[in-house]
Design a protein around this motif. Structure first.
Motif, PDB file in Angstrom:
ATOM      1  N   ARG A  63       1.181  -1.104  -0.338  1.00  0.00           N
ATOM      2  CA  ARG A  63      -0.135   0.113  -0.420  1.00  0.00           C
ATOM      3  C   ARG A  63       0.685   1.198   0.232  1.00  0.00           C
ATOM      4  NH1 ARG A  63      -4.348  -1.473   4.602  1.00  0.00           N
ATOM      5  NH2 ARG A  63      -5.728  -3.273   2.846  1.00  0.00           N
ATOM      6  N   ARG A  64       1.683   1.941   0.830  1.00  0.00           N
ATOM      7  CA  ARG A  64       2.840   2.087   0.470  1.00  0.00           C
ATOM      8  C   ARG A  64       3.221   2.744  -0.375  1.00  0.00           C
ATOM      9  NH1 ARG A  64       8.596   1.958   3.927  1.00  0.00           N
ATOM     10  NH2 ARG A  64       7.044   2.849   5.863  1.00  0.00           N
ATOM     11  N   ALA A  65       3.660   1.350  -1.238  1.00  0.00           N
ATOM     12  CA  ALA A  65       4.824   1.744  -2.467  1.00  0.00           C
ATOM     13  C   ALA A  65       3.831   2.187  -3.367  1.00  0.00           C
ATOM     14  CB  ALA A  65       5.147   0.202  -3.418  1.00  0.00           C
ATOM     15  N   GLN A  66       2.023   1.323  -3.791  1.00  0.00           N
ATOM     16  CA  GLN A  66       1.333   2.055  -4.429  1.00  0.00           C
ATOM     17  C   GLN A  66       0.697   3.459  -4.161  1.00  0.00           C
ATOM     18  OE1 GLN A  66      -2.117  -0.771  -4.772  1.00  0.00           O
ATOM     19  NE2 GLN A  66      -1.490  -2.347  -5.258  1.00  0.00           N
ATOM     20  N   GLY A  67       1.044   4.289  -3.080  1.00  0.00           N
ATOM     21  CA  GLY A  67       0.537   5.361  -2.759  1.00  0.00           C
ATOM     22  C   GLY A  67      -0.928   5.386  -2.696  1.00  0.00           C
ATOM     23  N   THR A  68      -2.072   4.299  -2.397  1.00  0.00           N
ATOM     24  CA  THR A  68      -3.250   4.866  -2.307  1.00  0.00           C
ATOM     25  C   THR A  68      -3.754   5.366  -1.364  1.00  0.00           C
ATOM     26  OG1 THR A  68      -3.776   2.415  -1.961  1.00  0.00           O
ATOM     27  CG2 THR A  68      -3.495   3.310  -4.326  1.00  0.00           C
ATOM     28  N   VAL A  69      -3.480   4.622  -0.344  1.00  0.00           N
ATOM     29  CA  VAL A  69      -3.723   5.364   1.458  1.00  0.00           C
ATOM     30  C   VAL A  69      -2.655   6.482   2.033  1.00  0.00           C
ATOM     31  CG1 VAL A  69      -3.369   4.289   4.336  1.00  0.00           C
ATOM     32  CG2 VAL A  69      -3.502   3.088   2.254  1.00  0.00           C
ATOM     33  N   PRO A  70      -3.393   7.519   2.624  1.00  0.00           N
ATOM     34  CA  PRO A  70      -2.900   8.744   2.535  1.00  0.00           C
ATOM     35  C   PRO A  70      -2.307   8.451   4.254  1.00  0.00           C
ATOM     36  CG  PRO A  70      -5.241   8.828   3.281  1.00  0.00           C
ATOM     37  CD  PRO A  70      -5.400   7.470   2.088  1.00  0.00           C
ATOM     38  N   GLY A  71      -1.099   8.921   4.380  1.00  0.00           N
ATOM     39  CA  GLY A  71      -0.342   8.596   4.916  1.00  0.00           C
ATOM     40  C   GLY A  71       0.680   7.583   5.116  1.00  0.00           C
ATOM     41  N   ASP A  72       1.328   7.442   5.786  1.00  0.00           N
ATOM     42  CA  ASP A  72       2.475   5.935   5.564  1.00  0.00           C
ATOM     43  C   ASP A  72       1.528   4.504   6.671  1.00  0.00           C
ATOM     44  OD1 ASP A  72       4.249   4.227   5.718  1.00  0.00           O
ATOM     45  OD2 ASP A  72       5.817   5.617   6.786  1.00  0.00           O
ATOM     46  N   PRO A  73       0.839   4.095   6.278  1.00  0.00           N
ATOM     47  CA  PRO A  73       0.143   3.005   6.423  1.00  0.00           C
ATOM     48  C   PRO A  73       1.361   1.638   7.539  1.00  0.00           C
ATOM     49  CG  PRO A  73       0.728   2.081   4.107  1.00  0.00           C
ATOM     50  CD  PRO A  73       0.988   3.395   4.767  1.00  0.00           C
ATOM     51  N   VAL A  74       2.415   1.868   6.426  1.00  0.00           N
ATOM     52  CA  VAL A  74       3.831   0.885   7.709  1.00  0.00           C
ATOM     53  C   VAL A  74       3.475   1.234   9.461  1.00  0.00           C
ATOM     54  CG1 VAL A  74       5.761  -0.205   8.215  1.00  0.00           C
ATOM     55  CG2 VAL A  74       4.983  -0.235   5.903  1.00  0.00           C
ATOM     56  N   ARG A  75       4.170   2.854   9.499  1.00  0.00           N
ATOM     57  CA  ARG A  75       4.344   3.486  10.684  1.00  0.00           C
ATOM     58  C   ARG A  75       1.935   3.138  11.795  1.00  0.00           C
ATOM     59  NH1 ARG A  75       7.973   8.136  11.810  1.00  0.00           N
ATOM     60  NH2 ARG A  75       8.382   8.090   9.614  1.00  0.00           N
ATOM     61  N   ALA A  76       1.407   3.535  10.406  1.00  0.00           N
ATOM     62  CA  ALA A  76      -0.037   3.028  11.113  1.00  0.00           C
ATOM     63  C   ALA A  76       0.385   2.140  11.791  1.00  0.00           C
ATOM     64  CB  ALA A  76      -1.342   3.296   9.978  1.00  0.00           C
ATOM     65  N   LEU A  77       0.661   0.697  11.342  1.00  0.00           N
ATOM     66  CA  LEU A  77       0.513  -0.498  11.222  1.00  0.00           C
ATOM     67  C   LEU A  77       1.198  -1.242  12.624  1.00  0.00           C
ATOM     68  CD1 LEU A  77      -0.261  -3.776  10.957  1.00  0.00           C
ATOM     69  CD2 LEU A  77       1.935  -3.582   9.939  1.00  0.00           C
ATOM     70  N   VAL A  78       2.369  -0.712  12.862  1.00  0.00           N
ATOM     71  CA  VAL A  78       3.175  -0.274  14.105  1.00  0.00           C
ATOM     72  C   VAL A  78       3.249  -0.094  15.330  1.00  0.00           C
ATOM     73  CG1 VAL A  78       6.136   0.165  15.095  1.00  0.00           C
ATOM     74  CG2 VAL A  78       5.487  -0.575  12.682  1.00  0.00           C
ATOM     75  N   ALA A  79       2.438   1.363  14.695  1.00  0.00           N
ATOM     76  CA  ALA A  79       1.143   1.699  16.145  1.00  0.00           C
ATOM     77  C   ALA A  79       0.601   1.520  16.921  1.00  0.00           C
ATOM     78  CB  ALA A  79       1.306   2.928  15.448  1.00  0.00           C
ATOM     79  N   ALA A  80      -0.080   0.467  15.817  1.00  0.00           N
ATOM     80  CA  ALA A  80      -1.431  -0.030  16.241  1.00  0.00           C
ATOM     81  C   ALA A  80      -1.322  -1.297  17.078  1.00  0.00           C
ATOM     82  CB  ALA A  80      -2.420  -0.282  15.112  1.00  0.00           C
TER      83      ALA A  80
END
Length: 128
Positions: A63-80
């Motif tokens: 998702r980060r490589a595609q740029g389809t999600v606003p923000g950084d999905p990896v950081r969101a996953l780690v934070a959650a």
């Protein structure tokens, strides 16, 4: 192959500890302290947690490589994920270690017979 080499080196380490230091309180403390991170590494890296987290991180990286999600999905996953996992492992470790501290090790004589206090009133010993 590396797993076998690690097992052989672990056996050599244990034999060297036994030869150099013998059995004693210090050796017991070292072995207990060594076992906890070894078990955690096995659980976290080699077993189920990696099985569950690798697909989640792969999806977040895609998702980060595609740029389809606003923000950084990896950081969101780690934070959650990280705070919940840390709390869960700390709670599980406390639940496992608390009873074992009185059943294992050289300090077991200072512990009560059960790790949990009894709520029942103390009964007098039987009259023989």
């Amino acid at each position: 192959m590396l797993s076998v080499a690690g097992s052989v080196l672990g056996l050599a380490r244990d034999q060297a500890l036994a030869r150099l230091f013998g059995a004693g309180r210090e050796t017991d403390a070292f072995l207990v302290a060594w076992t906890v991170p070894e078990f955690a590494a096995t659980l976290l890296i080699e077993d189920g947690l990696a099985f569950a987290l690798v697909p989640m991180f792969s999806l977040a990286l895609a998702r980060r490589a595609q740029g389809t999600v606003p923000g950084d999905p990896v950081r969101a996953l780690v934070a959650a994920t990280l705070p919940r996992l840390t709390l869960a492992f700390a709670a599980a470790g406390a639940l496992v270690v608390a009873p074992l501290r009185c059943w294992c090790g050289p300090w077991r004589r200072a512990c009560p017979t059960t790790p949990w206090p009894s709520t029942a009133p103390a009964s007098p010993p039987p009259a023989w």
